[in-house]
Scaffold this active site. Sequence first.
Site: not given
Length: 544
Positions: A220, A436, A465
Amino acid sequence: MKKFVAVAAAAGFVAAGVVLTPLATAAPAAPQGAQQQASSYNPPPVAWGACADPRLARRGAECGFVVVPLDYDKPNGTTINLAVSRIKHKTPDAQAQGPMLVNPGGPGGSGLIYAVFGEFVPNGAGDSYDWIGFDPRGVGSSEPALSCIPDYNGYNRPFYLPVTQQLERTWMDRSKSYADACTADNAELLKHIKTVDTVKDMDSIRKALGAPQINFYGFSYGTYLGQVYGTLFPDKLRRAIFDGTVNPKRVWYDANIDQDIAFEKSIKIYFDWVARHNDVYNLGSTAEQVEQLYYREQLKLINSPAAGVIGPDEWNDLFLQAGYYVYGWTDVADAFAAWVHDRNPDGLVALYGGPEFDDNGYAIYLGVECTDAQWPTNWNYWRASQWLTWIKAPFVTWGNAWFNAPCVYWSAKAGTPVKVDGSKVQSVLMINETFDGATPYSGSLEVRKLFPNAVLIEGVNGTTHSGSLSGIACTDDRIAAYLATGALPARQPGSGSDVQCDPVPQPEPAGAVARTASADSTTGADTPGDRDLRIELQSQLGRP
């Protein structure tokens, strides 16, 4: 990158006949100078000792601190301590491949425990690395740790949707109060927690370890750290994995709008899953029926919070977990059904969590994103852009807006993001699922263009994710091969993904007809305890 994650849209537009000016003046940035400043500082070696976290201690991990300057422009000035952890390589020293730094995202996510991530790599391919967890500056066990109002995101907050001027004013006042509280005790730290500061810290960790290069596994927001590190220190980055890739051209207000729209898609996929299991949950036989029930129940909570604590905002937050990951889909659906059918709030309260509440991750999240790039300071612009987005994507838009609204009042001066250039990075393996919500797939396609030696694995039609090392052999075996030998799959012509794999699979709820898993769908290598830890850690990725 969190309960709502934040990052939204800063293009000017005309609304209601009024031209809205979104941006204030940003401070200039000098990436080349930033690299020179970081290179001029040499930290002392880490004094390794025992780890307080029992999960790290059981694995023989070592913990310590890396001393770095608060301000890299003043390398002999005030210093701060970065908490680091290490699980050393298990191979003979001659086969060791150096340190593997891991960042779980956020910004604001604590990374100490992620030194364990090497054990989840198939075929022992992680054994030749020293796995390094670290808490970025201001986070967790690093010193000092930032906190402003610990229970700011606690129970019974005002309704996100500002349907009255009073609600809007209440949220604006709350946002200002949070920004002011952060400034009151942390003004100096707030000036020095941009992404580029953490990237310099990563290179200081490299030096403290005595390593000529680092390897990096970023999830991320961690992928953005990797992108900027590869831009400023390309010769120091040996191998890198980016899972759930941030689009560096959307930092940070624009990316929030992208998220709002992407989460709308992922939550509709979840509602469809609930409907397909209507024999178990009895919440609606179509996605539309389930969605309508979600909103009806949310409105009821305005005046009658579940258990006196779960109001409409908390309801939205806990459902957002299903927008992030498939791991907790059954938990959210079980809590939903228990509330609708029996008015039992226990599942809702457990999913939301707290007290004790802790705002460290949120405070750092804002501290980084409010200063990486200048946010709009004209509230008329925010109001118009959020309502226009809400029309298309009502699920998370206003929750996301208020999550980020303290940036309107943030005291620390914003900079200009580093222009990401991966042309000198030797190799990157990227992973992203098609739907996502937190890091939309378009970001991976953009970064693939910027890193000509990168290869992208797509989890086709998945919504999870940062889900690598979840037991999907198609993806995880390629990670293992890359870590073992540096070999990447072939890069394909065009602008799409290079490898297509199954996504993290949607779960089957108890009582549903079980489906036979594909032989390629899981490695099956974990003990139950290992699997529980892996899911716990992966359900935190990307969230402060």
